[in-house]
Design an enzyme around this catalytic site. Structure first.
Site, PDB file in Angstrom:
ATOM      1  N   THR A   1     -11.396  24.016  10.469  1.00 12.12           N
ATOM      2  CA  THR A   1     -10.227  23.930  11.348  1.00 12.12           C
ATOM      3  C   THR A   1      -9.078  24.837  10.911  1.00 12.12           C
ATOM      4  O   THR A   1      -8.082  24.949  11.624  1.00 12.12           O
ATOM      5  CB  THR A   1      -9.711  22.478  11.430  1.00 12.12           C
ATOM      6  OG1 THR A   1      -9.370  22.022  10.118  1.00 12.12           O
ATOM      7  CG2 THR A   1     -10.763  21.561  12.037  1.00 12.12           C
TER       8      THR A   1
ATOM      9  N   ARG B   1     -15.486  33.563  -8.609  1.00 12.91           N
ATOM     10  CA  ARG B   1     -15.599  34.983  -8.231  1.00 12.91           C
ATOM     11  C   ARG B   1     -15.924  35.880  -9.425  1.00 12.91           C
ATOM     12  O   ARG B   1     -16.667  36.847  -9.295  1.00 12.91           O
ATOM     13  CB  ARG B   1     -14.305  35.471  -7.577  1.00 12.91           C
ATOM     14  CG  ARG B   1     -14.152  35.121  -6.112  1.00 12.91           C
ATOM     15  CD  ARG B   1     -12.860  35.691  -5.572  1.00 12.91           C
ATOM     16  NE  ARG B   1     -12.602  35.260  -4.200  1.00 12.91           N
ATOM     17  CZ  ARG B   1     -11.390  35.188  -3.662  1.00 12.91           C
ATOM     18  NH1 ARG B   1     -10.328  35.508  -4.387  1.00 12.91           N
ATOM     19  NH2 ARG B   1     -11.229  34.798  -2.418  1.00 12.91           N
TER      20      ARG B   1
ATOM     21  N   CYS C   1      -8.901  38.702  -0.013  1.00 10.61           N
ATOM     22  CA  CYS C   1      -8.759  39.495   1.215  1.00 10.61           C
ATOM     23  C   CYS C   1      -8.173  40.886   0.951  1.00 10.61           C
ATOM     24  O   CYS C   1      -8.602  41.875   1.544  1.00 10.61           O
ATOM     25  CB  CYS C   1      -7.938  38.749   2.256  1.00 10.61           C
ATOM     26  SG  CYS C   1      -6.373  38.096   1.652  1.00 10.61           S
TER      27      CYS C   1
ATOM     28  N   GLN D   1       1.589  42.545   2.600  1.00 14.28           N
ATOM     29  CA  GLN D   1       0.623  41.555   3.057  1.00 14.28           C
ATOM     30  C   GLN D   1       1.219  40.608   4.091  1.00 14.28           C
ATOM     31  O   GLN D   1       2.323  40.091   3.924  1.00 14.28           O
ATOM     32  CB  GLN D   1       0.076  40.772   1.855  1.00 14.28           C
ATOM     33  CG  GLN D   1      -0.675  41.667   0.882  1.00 14.28           C
ATOM     34  CD  GLN D   1      -1.172  40.940  -0.348  1.00 14.28           C
ATOM     35  OE1 GLN D   1      -1.084  41.457  -1.452  1.00 14.28           O
ATOM     36  NE2 GLN D   1      -1.701  39.735  -0.180  1.00 14.28           N
TER      37      GLN D   1
ATOM     38  N   GLU E   1      -2.067  37.325  -7.037  1.00 16.41           N
ATOM     39  CA  GLU E   1      -2.662  38.499  -6.397  1.00 16.41           C
ATOM     40  C   GLU E   1      -2.722  39.711  -7.321  1.00 16.41           C
ATOM     41  O   GLU E   1      -3.692  40.472  -7.295  1.00 16.41           O
ATOM     42  CB  GLU E   1      -1.861  38.868  -5.139  1.00 16.41           C
ATOM     43  CG  GLU E   1      -1.909  37.842  -4.031  1.00 16.41           C
ATOM     44  CD  GLU E   1      -3.171  37.925  -3.194  1.00 16.41           C
ATOM     45  OE1 GLU E   1      -3.387  38.948  -2.540  1.00 16.41           O
ATOM     46  OE2 GLU E   1      -3.935  36.952  -3.212  1.00 16.41           O
TER      47      GLU E   1
ATOM     48  N   LYS F   1      -5.745  39.294  -9.492  1.00 16.10           N
ATOM     49  CA  LYS F   1      -7.030  39.267  -8.778  1.00 16.10           C
ATOM     50  C   LYS F   1      -7.474  40.663  -8.345  1.00 16.10           C
ATOM     51  O   LYS F   1      -8.654  41.014  -8.432  1.00 16.10           O
ATOM     52  CB  LYS F   1      -6.929  38.383  -7.528  1.00 16.10           C
ATOM     53  CG  LYS F   1      -6.829  36.899  -7.788  1.00 16.10           C
ATOM     54  CD  LYS F   1      -6.664  36.162  -6.453  1.00 16.10           C
ATOM     55  CE  LYS F   1      -6.439  34.688  -6.653  1.00 16.10           C
ATOM     56  NZ  LYS F   1      -6.190  33.994  -5.359  1.00 16.10           N
TER      57      LYS F   1
ATOM     58  N   HIS G   1      -3.168  43.308   6.214  1.00 14.53           N
ATOM     59  CA  HIS G   1      -2.755  43.638   4.854  1.00 14.53           C
ATOM     60  C   HIS G   1      -2.837  45.153   4.678  1.00 14.53           C
ATOM     61  O   HIS G   1      -3.865  45.780   4.983  1.00 14.53           O
ATOM     62  CB  HIS G   1      -3.671  42.971   3.827  1.00 14.53           C
ATOM     63  CG  HIS G   1      -3.439  41.503   3.664  1.00 14.53           C
ATOM     64  ND1 HIS G   1      -2.473  40.803   4.348  1.00 14.53           N
ATOM     65  CD2 HIS G   1      -4.064  40.584   2.863  1.00 14.53           C
ATOM     66  CE1 HIS G   1      -2.511  39.529   3.984  1.00 14.53           C
ATOM     67  NE2 HIS G   1      -3.463  39.379   3.073  1.00 14.53           N
TER      68      HIS G   1
END
Length: 350
Positions: free
Chosen positions: A13, A112, A151, A178, A204, A207, A244
């Site tokens: 959702t 990840r 992303c 972003q 971020e 990452k 982004h």
């Protein structure tokens, strides 16, 4: 008649979940048969449980599906579980499903960077799915876990891949712009971002270099040898709904040929294009020559959001500059999940 892959969707959702619901509505061989979300929604019809924000109507095949839990009992009869769960919920839920024998393709961050878990951006490193053999040997899991990148890392890595053979990078400096959708539908108050730029996004800046170096790493003896790129990222949130952008400055050894760079980006193709997979963009990287492009209002639509747009390519002595833009909800999340599953089917992992 094509045998369909039956999938369930966790986090169905949310913004990314809704994108997946819409993108899977008419898929030729992936069938969405179960939808899951928070415990308060279990038992409701999907149309009752979701606050639908996609531009089209809820697909008829999904609208009346009953919401199910994340327990293994509710997913035993599907082939693959797709996950758009929030990071804080994903680790426990996904791990339980994998340990019980499910194949999980996930958009969430936990695992990840695990050396046994492939981090897949299909055009970039589809071959890293070979890690699943190592995963079976090293983990006490009955199923398989496959991760999608952050992303922003997914979008930034696209132009960096074809540049590998042309550019010897001494350092890569990235400033991102972003969209607020990257924080989720309710993730950022209107009063915090309207007319504003926030020059920090939690997690971020760590990452991006980690994940890009894993994706661009080489598969050697069933393990990943990291790319070793020196990437320095400054991440900012800007008052844009979707898209982004990354302003990339690559410090090079000597001058590179600008036209050769553009040609390499334009001509970049990989296994998803060679196999003509349903969600794969025909042209993964759209190179724009206009001085004022790419722009989120104009350049997110290419191949339903699965291409990235690159512009402002400029080569100077010791420096290559370019700007990349991608749809963070499609190329950076929902679409990459679906394309990863298509590659897995093509290669016999499903």
């Amino acid at each position: 008649m094509v045998d369909k892959i039956r999938v369930s969707l966790l986090g169905s959702t949310g913004m990314v979940g809704q994108k997946m619901v819409r993108m899977l509505a008419n898929h030729p061989y992936i069938e969405l048969v179960k939808v899951s979300a928070s415990p308060s929604k279990i038992g409701k019809k999907y149309r009752e449980a979701v606050k639908w924000i996609e531009p089209d109507e809820i697909p008829e095949k999904v609208a009346d599906l009953p919401m199910v839990s994340t327990d293994i009992e509710d997913h035993k009869d599907v082939d693959v579980v797709l996950s758009a769960l929030p990071n804080e919920l994903a680790e426990d839920v996904e791990l339980k499903l994998v340990k019980e024998g499910k194949i999980v393709v996930s958009n969430a961050s936990p695992f990840r960077m695990d050396p046994d878990v492939p981090l897949i951006n299909p055009e970039i490193n589809w071959d890293h799915l070979e890690l699943l053999k190592r995963q079976k040997l090293n983990k006490n899991w009955k199923g398989l876990l496959i991760k999608n990148p952050n992303c922003t890392a997914a979008i930034l890595s696209m132009p960096l891949k074809p540049l590998e053979r042309l550019v010897k990078a001494k350092g890569i400096y990235v400033t991102t712009l972003q969209a607020v959708s990257g924080a989720g539908y309710s993730g950022l108050p209107f009063m915090a971002i309207e007319g504003n730029v926030i020059p920090w996004i939690k997690g971020e800046e760590d990452k991006i270099p980690r994940e890009i170096n894993k994706m661009l790493g080489k598969l050697i003896n069933n393990s990943i040898s990291q790319a070793g790129l020196q990437i320095y990222a400054t991440t900012t949130r800007v008052p844009v709904k979707i898209g982004h952008m990354g302003v990339i400055n690559i410090v090079t050894e000597g001058k590179v040929n600008e036209e050769e760079i553009k040609k390499s980006l334009r001509e970049f193709r990989s296994l998803p294009q060679e196999k003509n997979l349903p969600t794969a963009p025909k042209v993964p990287i759209m190179v724009l020559d206009e001085e004022d492009r790419p722009q989120p209002m104009r350049d997110l639509q290419y191949y339903n959001g699965m291409s990235v747009a690159v512009g402002r390519v400029r080569a100077e002595e010791g420096l290559l500059r370019l700007i990349v833009l991608g749809d963070n909800l499609v190329r950076g999340a929902a679409g990459i999940t679906i394309l990863t599953l298509e590659v897995m089917k093509e290669l016999g992992y499903v």
